[in-house]
Write an enzyme that holds these catalytic residues in place. Structure first.
Site, PDB file in Angstrom:
ATOM      1  N   CYS A  62      17.574  32.733   1.762  1.00  0.00           N
ATOM      2  CA  CYS A  62      18.171  31.492   1.237  1.00  0.00           C
ATOM      3  C   CYS A  62      18.993  30.783   2.306  1.00  0.00           C
ATOM      4  O   CYS A  62      19.425  29.653   2.108  1.00  0.00           O
ATOM      5  CB  CYS A  62      19.031  31.787   0.021  1.00  0.00           C
ATOM      6  SG  CYS A  62      18.797  33.420  -0.689  1.00  0.00           S
ATOM      7  N   HIS A  77      18.534  23.903  -5.535  1.00  0.00           N
ATOM      8  CA  HIS A  77      18.471  24.914  -4.467  1.00  0.00           C
ATOM      9  C   HIS A  77      17.021  25.205  -4.099  1.00  0.00           C
ATOM     10  O   HIS A  77      16.470  26.237  -4.488  1.00  0.00           O
ATOM     11  CB  HIS A  77      19.195  26.170  -4.964  1.00  0.00           C
ATOM     12  CG  HIS A  77      19.322  27.263  -3.944  1.00  0.00           C
ATOM     13  ND1 HIS A  77      19.338  27.047  -2.583  1.00  0.00           N
ATOM     14  CD2 HIS A  77      19.469  28.608  -4.107  1.00  0.00           C
ATOM     15  CE1 HIS A  77      19.471  28.213  -1.958  1.00  0.00           C
ATOM     16  NE2 HIS A  77      19.544  29.169  -2.856  1.00  0.00           N
ATOM     17  N   LYS A 100      24.220  24.122  -7.142  1.00  0.00           N
ATOM     18  CA  LYS A 100      24.153  24.108  -8.607  1.00  0.00           C
ATOM     19  C   LYS A 100      23.673  22.773  -9.150  1.00  0.00           C
ATOM     20  O   LYS A 100      22.875  22.732 -10.083  1.00  0.00           O
ATOM     21  CB  LYS A 100      25.539  24.434  -9.184  1.00  0.00           C
ATOM     22  CG  LYS A 100      25.610  24.362 -10.700  1.00  0.00           C
ATOM     23  CD  LYS A 100      24.898  25.535 -11.330  1.00  0.00           C
ATOM     24  CE  LYS A 100      24.604  25.315 -12.807  1.00  0.00           C
ATOM     25  NZ  LYS A 100      23.360  24.533 -13.012  1.00  0.00           N
TER      26      LYS A 100
END
Lengths: 142, 384
Positions: free
Chosen positions: B83, B332, B328
């Site tokens: 990520c 993402h 959020k």
């Protein structure tokens, strides 16, 4: 694509076979230099840098450090939902990540004593490999 | 080493782009960034991406994107750190320019996640942890974060509701970002009663996956004014790693890599946390927002949630976070996210953040791979 993918992954028998000591017997390492017990197996001690590590069999008992019940699983684990996973502090020191089994989900708590058992971890489709390994259950009384 | 500036930015909306492919998203953001910089060519392209092979069946990604972006022939490499791939690509681009090896570098983050069924995406995201000893036990990536959140609540005596401020703030800021995935504010009651994913993490603790691409164009600081009247300078770039698995950390509740990369960045920039006016942090889950604030010196251990409860993370607060929606609210698209953070900081520091503008001269972005195993921190300074 999904079907093809599962097929390819189910062929990786060797990947699971070579971890049988860890998965079935909870064998990790003990550092001959600093004495730290390690799970999983490593070739170099992360604490002191020694390469002198000996096989060490953990007793398979410990207590719950944290836990979570999974409602949205990764592919391959649908059959278990909902299932509870935990970080467990083994009596010999290290934390281990594992599923809880034979457990009342509502009754799980941090600090609870658990012990290792061997269970089915996952399947790779109807014709694929079935992988077994460690899970933990509440310590049986008596 | 020489200074590095950002002279162009581009981004696509984050959402379910059914009509656009991985390569089309990347090319759209590159074209926008090149136009913004006023250039049509560069020396190199670095692409941050985590899952193109797993979810799209496409590796060799940077070369493909260079080809379709009209950049045939240039150096093109993919950078992967789960990520944190986007932040990692920015790091590589920074190194290439700072070292003097390249003068003009394109950094793109791209991810295409919504073509696949959600259980396959969940399985793919779990690859950010330890495949043999976390994912194989049936843990999703959400579950790993849930283990952290449960322990945090236990050790510090905080409740799930105490984390609500992070998601409410992110959604509020996303409403006014046209590139964000969500344009709807959420309430405390909605947060409290959202569907459980992996308890205690529910749907509104979690950032959504999505498709998107973001791009920055880098050049040496001394040449930046030639291309751009308002160049933003990268005054620090630092990376650190921790154990890949949560279970191998002495204190899982302290993000050691986030701490170390932030400390190195503060030292390079000659600043301290009090000087940072905006912090684009890795709020993949509310717990990660709290732990990041603590690791980077904005709150003591166990006190990160208080910044959310007291409103200190809002646009008017002491340390505004997720100013364009964060992971959020903006969404993402995992490997693209780290580049979105930099693009948004540039918008802020140029004074072009619209309704979400925070008067600021120094901003920090931190991109995290896995449950804190890789942390990449950049500090940016606005035009003088």
């Amino acid at each position: 694509m999904a079907r093809k993918k599962r097929k390819v992954k189910s062929m990786s028998l060797a990947r699971h076979w070579r971890l049988q000591d860890e998965r079935y017997k909870l064998i990790g390492r003990e550092c001959a230099a600093c004495g730290k017990k390690l799970f999983p197996t490593r070739d170099i001690c992360p604490h002191c840098g020694s390469r002198d590590l000996k096989p060490y069999r953990f007793a398979g008992r410990g207590e719950i450090y944290s836990y979570s019940t999974i409602y949205q699983p990764p592919a391959g684990y649908e059959g278990f939902v909902p299932y509870t996973v935990a970080l467990i502090r083994l009596d010999e020191g290290p934390l281990i990540t594992a599923q809880l089994t034979d457990v009342d989900r509502e009754g799980v708590e941090i600090g609870q004593r658990v012990e290792m058992v061997t269970r089915r971890l996952r399947e790779y489709g109807p014709e694929g490999l079935i992988v077994y390994g460690y899970k933990f259950r509440p310590v049986l009384k008596g | 080493m020489r200074g590095v500036s950002i002279i162009g930015i581009g981004q696509t909306e984050v959402r379910e782009h059914w009509e656009r492919s991985l390569r089309e998203l990347a090319v759209a953001s590159i074209t926008a960034a090149l136009d913004d910089a006023g250039v049509d060519r560069a020396d190199a392209l670095y692409v941050g991406n985590m899952l193109s092979g797993e979810l799209t069946g496409q590796e060799h990604l940077a070369t493909l994107i260079a080809d379709f972006a009209g950049l045939q022939g240039i150096e093109a490499l993919k950078v992967e750190a789960a990520c944190g791939s986007g932040g990692a690509a920015v790091r590589i681009g920074y190194l290439a320019v700072a070292s003097g090896l390249h003068d003009l570098v394109i950094v793109t983050g791209v991810e295409k996640m919504t073509d696949c069924e959600s259980d396959l995406v969940t399985e793919a995201l779990a690859m950010a942890g330890d495949g043999d000893y976390e994912a194989m036990q049936g843990l999703s990536f959400v579950a790993l974060n849930a283990l952290l959140m449960r322990r945090y609540m236990h050790e510090y005596g905080v409740s799930h509701e105490d984390f609500a401020g992070f998601s409410i703030n992110a959604h509020r800021n996303a409403v006014r970002n046209p590139y964000a995935m969500f344009h709807r504010p959420i309430t405390w009651e909605e947060f409290r009663s959202a569907r459980m994913i992996s308890d205690p993490i529910n749907l509104l603790d979690s950032s959504p996956v999505g498709d998107g691409a973001a791009t920055v164009v880098l050049c040496p600081e001394e040449k930046a004014k030639k291309f751009c009247p308002t160049p933003v300078t990268i005054i620090a770039s630092a990376t650190a790693t921790d154990t890949i698995a949560l279970h191998d950390r002495d204190d899982p509740l302290f993000l050691q890599a986030a701490h170390e990369s932030a400390q190195k960045a503060y030292l390079q920039a000659g600043v301290s946390p009090e000087d940072i006016e905006i912090f684009e942090l890795h709020d993949a889950f509310t717990i990660m927002a709290a732990l990041s604030l603590e690791a980077c010196g904005f709150a003591d251990k166990g006190r990160g949630v208080e910044l959310a409860k007291d409103g200190e993370i809002s646009l008017e607060g002491k340390i505004p976070i997720s100013t364009m929606g964060g992971l959020k609210g903006r969404g993402h698209p995992v490997g693209a996210t780290g580049v979105y953070q930099i693009v948004e900081l540039v918008q802020q520091l140029r004074g072009k953040a619209g309704a979400n503008q925070v008067e600021s001269h120094l901003g920090m972005a931190q991109s995290i791979g896995g449950t804190g195993a890789t942390a990449i921190t950049h500090i940016l300074q606005g035009p003088n």
